[in-house]
Write a protein that holds these residues in place. Sequence first.
Motif, PDB file in Angstrom:
ATOM      1  N   ARG A 186       0.989  -1.757   0.233  1.00  0.00           N
ATOM      2  CA  ARG A 186       0.035  -0.116   0.081  1.00  0.00           C
ATOM      3  C   ARG A 186       0.493   1.146   0.075  1.00  0.00           C
ATOM      4  N   TYR A 187       0.532   2.187  -0.620  1.00  0.00           N
ATOM      5  CA  TYR A 187       1.420   3.538  -1.297  1.00  0.00           C
ATOM      6  C   TYR A 187       0.638   4.282  -0.839  1.00  0.00           C
ATOM      7  N   GLU A 188       1.119   5.377   0.185  1.00  0.00           N
ATOM      8  CA  GLU A 188      -0.075   6.408   0.958  1.00  0.00           C
ATOM      9  C   GLU A 188       0.453   7.301   0.734  1.00  0.00           C
ATOM     10  N   TYR A 189      -0.298   8.009   0.859  1.00  0.00           N
ATOM     11  CA  TYR A 189      -0.244   9.769   0.521  1.00  0.00           C
ATOM     12  C   TYR A 189      -0.986  10.978   1.199  1.00  0.00           C
ATOM     13  N   ASP A 190      -1.048  11.639   0.807  1.00  0.00           N
ATOM     14  CA  ASP A 190      -1.072  12.955   2.068  1.00  0.00           C
ATOM     15  C   ASP A 190      -0.459  12.929   3.145  1.00  0.00           C
ATOM     16  N   VAL A 191       0.734  12.386   2.921  1.00  0.00           N
ATOM     17  CA  VAL A 191       1.407  11.768   4.468  1.00  0.00           C
ATOM     18  C   VAL A 191       2.712  13.171   5.081  1.00  0.00           C
ATOM     19  N   SER A 192       3.010  13.722   6.528  1.00  0.00           N
ATOM     20  CA  SER A 192       3.858  14.760   6.797  1.00  0.00           C
ATOM     21  C   SER A 192       4.798  14.522   6.067  1.00  0.00           C
ATOM     22  N   TYR A 193       5.489  15.647   6.498  1.00  0.00           N
ATOM     23  CA  TYR A 193       6.753  15.162   5.956  1.00  0.00           C
ATOM     24  C   TYR A 193       7.914  15.051   6.005  1.00  0.00           C
ATOM     25  N   LEU A 194       7.547  14.452   7.695  1.00  0.00           N
ATOM     26  CA  LEU A 194       8.059  13.908   8.874  1.00  0.00           C
ATOM     27  C   LEU A 194       8.664  12.653   8.179  1.00  0.00           C
ATOM     28  N   LYS A 195       7.141  12.215   8.614  1.00  0.00           N
ATOM     29  CA  LYS A 195       7.490  10.276   7.708  1.00  0.00           C
ATOM     30  C   LYS A 195       7.542  10.438   6.230  1.00  0.00           C
ATOM     31  N   LEU A 196       7.335  11.534   5.415  1.00  0.00           N
ATOM     32  CA  LEU A 196       8.239  11.147   3.680  1.00  0.00           C
ATOM     33  C   LEU A 196       9.498  11.095   4.241  1.00  0.00           C
ATOM     34  N   VAL A 197      10.543  11.299   4.801  1.00  0.00           N
ATOM     35  CA  VAL A 197      11.528  11.403   5.328  1.00  0.00           C
ATOM     36  C   VAL A 197      12.228  10.731   6.071  1.00  0.00           C
ATOM     37  N   PHE A 198      11.566   9.839   7.003  1.00  0.00           N
ATOM     38  CA  PHE A 198      12.227   8.471   7.902  1.00  0.00           C
ATOM     39  C   PHE A 198      10.705   7.433   6.803  1.00  0.00           C
ATOM     40  N   LYS A 199      10.702   7.658   6.085  1.00  0.00           N
ATOM     41  CA  LYS A 199       9.909   6.345   5.405  1.00  0.00           C
ATOM     42  C   LYS A 199      11.000   5.111   4.622  1.00  0.00           C
ATOM     43  N   ARG A 200      10.369   4.321   4.439  1.00  0.00           N
ATOM     44  CA  ARG A 200      10.920   2.779   3.514  1.00  0.00           C
ATOM     45  C   ARG A 200      11.046   3.669   2.095  1.00  0.00           C
ATOM     46  N   SER A 201      11.739   3.668   1.154  1.00  0.00           N
ATOM     47  CA  SER A 201      11.986   4.409  -0.312  1.00  0.00           C
ATOM     48  C   SER A 201      10.291   3.756  -1.279  1.00  0.00           C
ATOM     49  N   GLY A 202       9.784   4.630  -1.582  1.00  0.00           N
ATOM     50  CA  GLY A 202       8.643   4.136  -2.350  1.00  0.00           C
ATOM     51  C   GLY A 202       7.407   3.676  -1.779  1.00  0.00           C
ATOM     52  N   SER A 203       7.587   4.212  -0.393  1.00  0.00           N
ATOM     53  CA  SER A 203       5.973   3.501   0.203  1.00  0.00           C
ATOM     54  C   SER A 203       5.274   4.780   0.381  1.00  0.00           C
ATOM     55  N   CYS A 204       5.225   6.422   0.040  1.00  0.00           N
ATOM     56  CA  CYS A 204       4.111   7.336   0.533  1.00  0.00           C
ATOM     57  C   CYS A 204       4.857   8.753  -0.767  1.00  0.00           C
ATOM     58  N   SER A 205       4.097   9.256  -0.437  1.00  0.00           N
ATOM     59  CA  SER A 205       3.557  10.487  -0.891  1.00  0.00           C
ATOM     60  C   SER A 205       3.077  11.804   0.515  1.00  0.00           C
ATOM     61  N   ILE A 206       3.661  12.789   0.213  1.00  0.00           N
ATOM     62  CA  ILE A 206       3.016  14.206   0.460  1.00  0.00           C
ATOM     63  C   ILE A 206       2.066  15.283  -0.222  1.00  0.00           C
ATOM     64  N   TRP A 207       2.061  14.615  -0.874  1.00  0.00           N
ATOM     65  CA  TRP A 207       0.513  15.415  -1.765  1.00  0.00           C
ATOM     66  C   TRP A 207      -1.150  13.920  -1.871  1.00  0.00           C
ATOM     67  N   ASP A 208      -1.691  14.837  -1.831  1.00  0.00           N
ATOM     68  CA  ASP A 208      -3.152  14.383  -1.874  1.00  0.00           C
ATOM     69  C   ASP A 208      -3.469  13.436  -3.592  1.00  0.00           C
ATOM     70  N   CYS A 209      -4.085  12.054  -3.102  1.00  0.00           N
ATOM     71  CA  CYS A 209      -4.540  11.826  -4.306  1.00  0.00           C
ATOM     72  C   CYS A 209      -5.568  12.506  -4.688  1.00  0.00           C
ATOM     73  N   ARG A 210      -6.177  11.980  -5.861  1.00  0.00           N
ATOM     74  CA  ARG A 210      -7.288  12.527  -6.976  1.00  0.00           C
ATOM     75  C   ARG A 210      -8.495  11.315  -6.334  1.00  0.00           C
ATOM     76  N   PRO A 211      -9.580  11.818  -6.684  1.00  0.00           N
ATOM     77  CA  PRO A 211     -10.624  10.893  -6.218  1.00  0.00           C
ATOM     78  C   PRO A 211     -10.084   9.237  -7.409  1.00  0.00           C
TER      79      PRO A 211
END
Length: 117
Positions: free
Chosen positions: A44-69
């Motif tokens: 599962r790839y997560e969207y709209d996460v905090s910048y801090l979570k993005l920095v400490f995540k595993r590669s290719g697992s999340c984004s700070i951007w909102d996703c479209r419907p």
Amino acid sequence: MVIHLMGPSKTYNLKPCERCGFTPQAGIFKTCLDCFLNVYSLYRYEYDVSYLKLVFKRSGSCSIWDCRPANQVVETAYRLLKDKSFRSYNFSLNNCEDFAVYCKTGMAMSNQRVIWV
């Protein structure tokens, strides 16, 4: 069914799928989930996460951007499939994560190549 971008390295030694009939080749394709996973697991790839979570995540697992419907994501993927209008696959500059994130957010971006300073 899954619409995704495949690189040439994933097409070697693969036979046509008995379920969906897909013949492995590079580019944007619609395949069954079994072809997409090809013995790997789904993550599962997560969207709209905090910048801090993005920095400490595993590669290719999340984004700070909102996703479209969801309907807009599917429409974008079908348009790119039909028009073949997404750039050709390139492992470091235009890969499957770029394609998926573009469909979800409208921005082609892979966290796999981001270097944090």
